[in-house]
Design an enzyme around this catalytic site. Sequence first.
Site, PDB file in Angstrom:
ATOM      1  N   GLU A  75      -7.089 -10.345  -0.656  1.00 12.59           N
ATOM      2  CA  GLU A  75      -7.639 -10.005   0.446  1.00 12.59           C
ATOM      3  C   GLU A  75      -9.210 -10.016   0.243  1.00 12.59           C
ATOM      4  OE1 GLU A  75      -5.978  -6.798   2.743  1.00 12.59           O
ATOM      5  OE2 GLU A  75      -4.036  -7.428   2.024  1.00 12.59           O
ATOM      6  N   GLU A  87       1.027  -1.274   0.137  1.00  9.31           N
ATOM      7  CA  GLU A  87       0.072   0.019   0.084  1.00  9.31           C
ATOM      8  C   GLU A  87       0.978   1.294   0.007  1.00  9.31           C
ATOM      9  OE1 GLU A  87      -2.727  -0.450   3.213  1.00  9.31           O
ATOM     10  OE2 GLU A  87      -3.643  -2.084   2.526  1.00  9.31           O
TER      11      GLU A  87
END
Length: 374
Positions: A264, A159
Amino acid sequence: MKASFKFFVILAGIFISRPVSSQENELVLKDMFKDAFYIGTAISYRQASGEEQQALPLLEKHFNSITSENMMKWGPIHPEPDRYNFVSADHFVQLGKKLNAFIIGHTLVWHQQTPKWVYQNTQGEMLSKAGLLERLENHIGTLVGRYKGQVHGWDVVNEVFEDDGTYRESEWYQITGKDFIFHAFQKAHAMDPEAELYYNDYNLWKPEKREAAIALAKELREKGLRVDGIGMQGHYMLDSPPVEMIEASIIAISNAGFKVMVTEMDVDVLPRPRASEGADLNKNYALDEKFNPYKEGLPEDVAEKFAKRYAEIFSVFYKHRDKIERVTLWGLHDGASWLNNWPVRGRTNYPLLLDRNYKEKMEVFKAISIQVYN
């Protein structure tokens, strides 16, 4: 139940051209996709330790890959400069061996769940670039070295982009620029040359962010560094993003020469405050009952929509099974999902394929089976 969905489920009951397990008519996730990609799940502390005894049979039945949800993040595993806590991570790796699973370490570098001391000297002042990179390499060397030959793939960096494709102004970036990314991949590969290495991020269905991730992965390779694939965090909602945008990112990442992982996967069924797309943990709100409407269970129409949504998404994944290496659900069952507490704390959410009582949501399994194998 709507007539169209009744027909959908009835078809599933008689559908016979999919792979089945030893029990007639039983749907098993890893069998359904055995010729396509790994099916994984994120593992919690209680599941790794064996404390959550109901988990093991379901892990053995449905999954052939596991990811450490929190146990290998910097804060939990390296809480103080001279102290590591390997107990839970060791349990996680041993569980993976027991399951004969493809084991994913998550994550070596992230701006969240990283203690403040990582960026500071003993006087509480910001570290120099050289000092922070040294601290980063020591941390990665310790973790990857400990689990060399046991962890099969690492989410090395997590991220680093904003949704518009610009670099996130984290402490890592403020102190080192992009160099922390290069050093992380270099050190991880040096410590375990056989392990696969990935970049991982959410909202990669957004073109600007996807292209930024691809450009970074290409830059890593141009520097002679190993990067096997890009992890697309599958934190989706009932109505967004469109499956066409998910598909476009799968194709773009593959065409750029990288493996695709859906890392995810979950589907949030609850309403959210504005500006709460993706998985930015900084966006968190106090409990408001208007954002927690299904405390006693999902209404039938929402359950139908949920099943259809999972089926449509998995249909895209299966269509592109030549490009996708792994699909990992972010949690084993609804009660273990992070979405009970994000972006609004204390809610009752239903984002996964197993319910709070460790039961398969068979209407969803059947919907997926029809979409994939019909």
